[in-house]
Design a protein around this motif. Structure first.
Motif, PDB file in Angstrom:
ATOM      1  N   ALA A 154      48.269  27.906  54.957  1.00 30.58           N
ATOM      2  CA  ALA A 154      47.989  28.434  53.622  1.00 30.58           C
ATOM      3  C   ALA A 154      46.524  28.821  53.489  1.00 30.58           C
ATOM      4  O   ALA A 154      46.184  29.855  52.894  1.00 30.58           O
ATOM      5  CB  ALA A 154      48.364  27.395  52.562  1.00 30.58           C
ATOM      6  N   ALA A 155      45.624  28.008  54.070  1.00 34.45           N
ATOM      7  CA  ALA A 155      44.196  28.309  54.005  1.00 34.45           C
ATOM      8  C   ALA A 155      43.860  29.534  54.842  1.00 34.45           C
ATOM      9  O   ALA A 155      43.062  30.383  54.431  1.00 34.45           O
ATOM     10  CB  ALA A 155      43.391  27.101  54.487  1.00 34.45           C
ATOM     11  N   ILE A 156      44.466  29.653  56.018  1.00 34.47           N
ATOM     12  CA  ILE A 156      44.237  30.812  56.878  1.00 34.47           C
ATOM     13  C   ILE A 156      44.661  32.100  56.171  1.00 34.47           C
ATOM     14  O   ILE A 156      43.983  33.130  56.267  1.00 34.47           O
ATOM     15  CB  ILE A 156      45.004  30.657  58.206  1.00 34.47           C
ATOM     16  N   GLU A 157      45.759  32.038  55.444  1.00 33.65           N
ATOM     17  CA  GLU A 157      46.286  33.236  54.785  1.00 33.65           C
ATOM     18  C   GLU A 157      45.668  33.462  53.404  1.00 33.65           C
ATOM     19  O   GLU A 157      45.953  34.488  52.778  1.00 33.65           O
ATOM     20  CB  GLU A 157      47.811  33.126  54.661  1.00 33.65           C
ATOM     21  N   GLY A 158      44.845  32.522  52.917  1.00 31.00           N
ATOM     22  CA  GLY A 158      44.310  32.662  51.571  1.00 31.00           C
ATOM     23  C   GLY A 158      45.422  32.687  50.538  1.00 31.00           C
ATOM     24  O   GLY A 158      45.342  33.393  49.527  1.00 31.00           O
ATOM     25  N   LEU A 159      46.465  31.892  50.787  1.00 26.58           N
ATOM     26  CA  LEU A 159      47.669  31.889  49.957  1.00 26.58           C
ATOM     27  C   LEU A 159      47.623  30.690  49.003  1.00 26.58           C
ATOM     28  O   LEU A 159      47.576  29.542  49.447  1.00 26.58           O
ATOM     29  CB  LEU A 159      48.908  31.811  50.855  1.00 26.58           C
TER      30      LEU A 159
ATOM     31  N   LEU B  88      45.587  40.875  54.031  1.00 24.21           N
ATOM     32  CA  LEU B  88      44.827  41.411  55.155  1.00 24.21           C
ATOM     33  C   LEU B  88      43.353  41.085  55.004  1.00 24.21           C
ATOM     34  O   LEU B  88      42.689  40.658  55.956  1.00 24.21           O
ATOM     35  CB  LEU B  88      45.019  42.930  55.237  1.00 24.21           C
ATOM     36  N   PHE B  89      42.820  41.294  53.810  1.00 26.97           N
ATOM     37  CA  PHE B  89      41.417  41.013  53.514  1.00 26.97           C
ATOM     38  C   PHE B  89      41.325  40.405  52.123  1.00 26.97           C
ATOM     39  O   PHE B  89      42.263  40.492  51.328  1.00 26.97           O
ATOM     40  CB  PHE B  89      40.567  42.295  53.588  1.00 26.97           C
ATOM     41  N   GLY B  90      40.195  39.793  51.839  1.00 22.63           N
ATOM     42  CA  GLY B  90      39.977  39.179  50.536  1.00 22.63           C
ATOM     43  C   GLY B  90      38.888  38.137  50.619  1.00 22.63           C
ATOM     44  O   GLY B  90      38.342  37.862  51.700  1.00 22.63           O
ATOM     45  N   LEU B  91      38.582  37.527  49.482  1.00 19.48           N
ATOM     46  CA  LEU B  91      37.564  36.477  49.402  1.00 19.48           C
ATOM     47  C   LEU B  91      38.163  35.253  48.730  1.00 19.48           C
ATOM     48  O   LEU B  91      38.192  35.148  47.502  1.00 19.48           O
ATOM     49  CB  LEU B  91      36.342  36.974  48.613  1.00 19.48           C
ATOM     50  N   PRO B  92      38.681  34.302  49.526  1.00 20.29           N
ATOM     51  CA  PRO B  92      39.231  33.086  48.925  1.00 20.29           C
ATOM     52  C   PRO B  92      38.168  32.304  48.152  1.00 20.29           C
ATOM     53  O   PRO B  92      37.063  32.091  48.657  1.00 20.29           O
ATOM     54  CB  PRO B  92      39.726  32.288  50.142  1.00 20.29           C
ATOM     55  N   ASP B  93      38.503  31.903  46.945  1.00 17.52           N
ATOM     56  CA  ASP B  93      37.600  31.146  46.078  1.00 17.52           C
ATOM     57  C   ASP B  93      38.223  29.780  45.840  1.00 17.52           C
ATOM     58  O   ASP B  93      39.228  29.652  45.127  1.00 17.52           O
ATOM     59  CB  ASP B  93      37.396  31.887  44.758  1.00 17.52           C
ATOM     60  N   MET B  94      37.637  28.742  46.449  1.00 22.37           N
ATOM     61  CA  MET B  94      38.205  27.403  46.368  1.00 22.37           C
ATOM     62  C   MET B  94      38.149  26.842  44.952  1.00 22.37           C
ATOM     63  O   MET B  94      39.029  26.072  44.551  1.00 22.37           O
ATOM     64  CB  MET B  94      37.474  26.464  47.333  1.00 22.37           C
ATOM     65  N   GLU B  95      37.142  27.196  44.177  1.00 20.06           N
ATOM     66  CA  GLU B  95      37.011  26.675  42.809  1.00 20.06           C
ATOM     67  C   GLU B  95      37.985  27.376  41.866  1.00 20.06           C
ATOM     68  O   GLU B  95      38.665  26.739  41.059  1.00 20.06           O
ATOM     69  CB  GLU B  95      35.574  26.844  42.312  1.00 20.06           C
ATOM     70  N   ALA B  96      38.048  28.702  41.965  1.00 21.47           N
ATOM     71  CA  ALA B  96      38.928  29.461  41.077  1.00 21.47           C
ATOM     72  C   ALA B  96      40.387  29.434  41.537  1.00 21.47           C
ATOM     73  O   ALA B  96      41.274  29.872  40.806  1.00 21.47           O
ATOM     74  CB  ALA B  96      38.445  30.910  40.987  1.00 21.47           C
ATOM     75  N   GLU B  97      40.637  28.927  42.738  1.00 25.95           N
ATOM     76  CA  GLU B  97      41.977  28.836  43.310  1.00 25.95           C
ATOM     77  C   GLU B  97      42.667  30.202  43.348  1.00 25.95           C
ATOM     78  O   GLU B  97      43.806  30.366  42.919  1.00 25.95           O
ATOM     79  CB  GLU B  97      42.835  27.813  42.548  1.00 25.95           C
ATOM     80  N   THR B  98      41.955  31.158  43.887  1.00 22.08           N
ATOM     81  CA  THR B  98      42.503  32.496  44.036  1.00 22.08           C
ATOM     82  C   THR B  98      41.791  33.224  45.159  1.00 22.08           C
ATOM     83  O   THR B  98      40.698  32.816  45.567  1.00 22.08           O
ATOM     84  CB  THR B  98      42.356  33.300  42.718  1.00 22.08           C
ATOM     85  N   THR B  99      42.414  34.248  45.681  1.00 28.77           N
ATOM     86  CA  THR B  99      41.780  35.106  46.683  1.00 28.77           C
ATOM     87  C   THR B  99      41.411  36.426  46.010  1.00 28.77           C
ATOM     88  O   THR B  99      42.289  37.231  45.679  1.00 28.77           O
ATOM     89  CB  THR B  99      42.718  35.356  47.876  1.00 28.77           C
ATOM     90  N   LYS B 100      40.129  36.609  45.791  1.00 23.45           N
ATOM     91  CA  LYS B 100      39.644  37.780  45.075  1.00 23.45           C
ATOM     92  C   LYS B 100      39.696  39.028  45.967  1.00 23.45           C
ATOM     93  O   LYS B 100      39.511  38.930  47.181  1.00 23.45           O
ATOM     94  CB  LYS B 100      38.218  37.544  44.589  1.00 23.45           C
ATOM     95  N   TYR B 101      39.902  40.156  45.322  1.00 26.31           N
ATOM     96  CA  TYR B 101      39.889  41.470  45.994  1.00 26.31           C
ATOM     97  C   TYR B 101      40.874  41.517  47.164  1.00 26.31           C
ATOM     98  O   TYR B 101      40.617  42.168  48.188  1.00 26.31           O
ATOM     99  CB  TYR B 101      38.478  41.824  46.494  1.00 26.31           C
ATOM    100  N   ALA B 102      41.994  40.817  47.026  1.00 28.02           N
ATOM    101  CA  ALA B 102      42.960  40.739  48.129  1.00 28.02           C
ATOM    102  C   ALA B 102      43.643  42.080  48.371  1.00 28.02           C
ATOM    103  O   ALA B 102      44.056  42.766  47.435  1.00 28.02           O
ATOM    104  CB  ALA B 102      44.005  39.675  47.837  1.00 28.02           C
ATOM    105  N   VAL B 103      43.735  42.461  49.632  1.00 34.94           N
ATOM    106  CA  VAL B 103      44.510  43.624  50.068  1.00 34.94           C
ATOM    107  C   VAL B 103      45.736  43.066  50.787  1.00 34.94           C
ATOM    108  O   VAL B 103      45.624  42.516  51.883  1.00 34.94           O
ATOM    109  CB  VAL B 103      43.686  44.535  50.995  1.00 34.94           C
ATOM    110  N   SER B 104      46.899  43.184  50.152  1.00 34.63           N
ATOM    111  CA  SER B 104      48.088  42.496  50.646  1.00 34.63           C
ATOM    112  C   SER B 104      49.175  43.478  51.060  1.00 34.63           C
ATOM    113  O   SER B 104      49.255  44.590  50.545  1.00 34.63           O
ATOM    114  CB  SER B 104      48.643  41.556  49.561  1.00 34.63           C
ATOM    115  N   VAL B 105      50.007  43.020  51.979  1.00 36.85           N
ATOM    116  CA  VAL B 105      51.194  43.769  52.401  1.00 36.85           C
ATOM    117  C   VAL B 105      52.411  42.906  52.093  1.00 36.85           C
ATOM    118  O   VAL B 105      52.559  41.824  52.674  1.00 36.85           O
ATOM    119  CB  VAL B 105      51.145  44.110  53.906  1.00 36.85           C
ATOM    120  N   PRO B 106      53.280  43.328  51.176  1.00 35.57           N
ATOM    121  CA  PRO B 106      54.433  42.506  50.806  1.00 35.57           C
ATOM    122  C   PRO B 106      55.318  42.152  51.995  1.00 35.57           C
ATOM    123  O   PRO B 106      55.525  42.975  52.899  1.00 35.57           O
ATOM    124  CB  PRO B 106      55.187  43.403  49.803  1.00 35.57           C
TER     125      PRO B 106
END
Length: 464
Positions: free
Chosen positions: A255-260, A272-290
């Motif tokens: 889950a940590a590797i995937e920023g999920l 694919l890319f993004g900025l995981p934020d441990m405090e906000a519990e989200t991956t910002k600016y995520a570029v995802s492939v369903p």
């Protein structure tokens, strides 16, 4: 006295620093030892001088890498006592014997035959010398076996029970062949061969760019690229299997590797890319492939992968670090496949030794094996946190009762000493690689004799 959080962080940084310096040398040694054995076997079978020239040259590089690997490894054994006495006391009944087996089987085998391999060309028969070279190569692989058995047990522990304040081994077969061990052993062994292959290919590329076209340069360049063509796709397959195993036994790491963060129903997207934020519990600016996450990690369209929010905050690895360390590893791995496939196409067109853009590409990829190796170890070790023995012992409980000042001073000393000693060693290795194999018609170094492994290298550091 209990250690402070600052002391824990500094102890982790110190061990990460020393082990990062250490791992690059054994990885190179493991790959080169087998490469040298192949070269010597080819020389015995064909009698072609080019194989012996390459064998002599890469034996020098191996000698330096092996020596620095031994020195850097000794330091870590002391760190277990100085900085990680809690871990040594708790897990010592298992990790102690495993590391002892490594010394008694692998290191003794390497040390016993290394002298014959380096200095025995004119002292023993050809078959005896080849046997010594094989023993050194086998010894490096046995060493890999035991080190990965110990580390894999820390990742997926089994075969023990806890009595008081330490573990007691119950089933040594289960301890050694723990669930992640086969995948991690294969992944690391192949990585070591790829590291060496990239160094050999980059060295060949350097000399081709400088105008050398003698058989030794062409031969090592060609052999390295054949190796990469075979192993880089295999490594991708092994890595895929390792990822599925990790999802089963260390789901928080995946889950940590995937920023999920959320457990997605009906199929998991891949960031694919993004900025995981441990405090906000989200991956910002995520570029995802369903659904791509499900396809890769479960081999199904709608496979479910647990998100980080399903784990307590205190049990979550640092996604910000492992998200990017994994992508560095995977991205460079793709470039390695591109390199080897491009070499295959150029080989078919008869332009392998004349394509300067490709040679520059191969030269630039020389350090990528080391970077990928370090990124992979960062992923697996940071992804295991906050556990030192996964699910059994927390890293905070493993550290010695030391102060931040004590660890900080030793870390400062390590940085200075390592930079001077191993910086000089790396500089010397680069000089050796720049010098290259002996030119046709030059004096043969096979008659050189010495009493110490590093003395197998005849070039001076100034004149190499």
């Amino acid at each position: 006295m209990h250690s402070t959080p600052e002391a824990l962080d500094l102890a982790r940084i110190q061990f990460a620093f020393t082990v990062s310096f250490h791992i690059i040398f054994p990885a190179l040694s493991i790959g080169l030892a087998s490469f040298i054995a192949v070269l010597e076997g080819a020389w015995l079978r064909t009698g072609k001088p080019v194989y012996k020239e390459l064998c002599l040259f890469w034996s020098k590089v191996f000698a330096v890498a092996f020596g620095m690997g031994v020195v850097s490894g000794v330091v870590m054994s002391y760190e277990f006592g100085t900085n990680w006495s809690g871990f040594s006391s708790f897990a010592g009944p298992i990790t102690g014997p495993l590391l002892t087996y490594e010394v008694m089987t692998a290191f003794f085998l390497e040390a016993g035959f290394l002298g014959i391999m380096l200095f025995g060309w004119n002292k023993v028969g050809r078959k005896a010398h080849f046997g010594a070279t094989l023993m050194v190569a086998i010894g490096t692989l046995i060493s890999t076996f035991w080190i990965l058995a110990s580390n894999s047990w820390m990742q997926t522990p089994q075969g023990f029970r806890i009595e008081g304040d330490h573990v007691v081994p119950v089933d040594w077969f289960a301890i050694i062949f723990n669930p992640s061990f086969p995948y991690r052993l294969a992944h690391m062994a192949i990585a070591a061969f790829i590291v060496a292959g990239l160094v050999v290919a980059a060295t060949g590329a350097w000399h081709l760019l400088k105008g050398r076209r003698d058989p030794a340069i062409k031969k090592m360049f060609s052999m390295a690229l054949w190796l990469l063509l075979v192993l880089t796709p295999v490594q991708a397959i092994v890595g895929d299997a390792h990822g599925i195993n990790t999802r089963e036994h260390q789901p928080a790491k995946i889950a940590a590797i995937e920023g999920l963060w959320e457990t997605e129903k009906g199929g998991t997207a891949l960031n694919l890319f993004g900025l995981p934020d441990m405090e906000a519990e989200t991956t910002k600016y995520a570029v995802s492939v369903p659904h791509l996450g499900s396809l890769i990690l479960t081999h199904s369209w709608d496979g479910e992968i647990r998100g980080l929010k399903s784990f307590p905050k205190e049990d979550r690895p640092n996604s910000t670090i492992v998200f990017w360390s994994f992508r560095i590893m995977a991205g460079l791995g793709v470039l390695m496949i591109v390199l080897s496939v491009a070499a295959w196409f150029l080989r078919r067109k008869g332009r392998l030794y004349d394509s300067r853009w490709f040679q520059r590409f191969a030269l630039a990829m020389g350090p990528s094996g080391f970077i990928t190796l370090l990124a992979g170890w960062v992923t697996t070790e940071v992804g295991r946190q906050p556990w030192v023995v996964y699910g059994v012992m927390r890293t905070a409980d493993a550290v010695s009762p030391v102060t931040a000042q004590q660890v900080g001073v030793s870390l400062f000393v390590f940085v200075i000493v390592y930079t001077l000693v191993f910086g000089t060693g790396i500089y010397y290795l680069l000089k050796l690689l720049k010098h290259g194999p002996a030119l046709p018609g030059s004096a043969d170094d096979a008659n050189h004799t010495a009493r110490r492994p590093l003395s197998a290298v005849t070039q001076s550091i100034e004149g190499a």
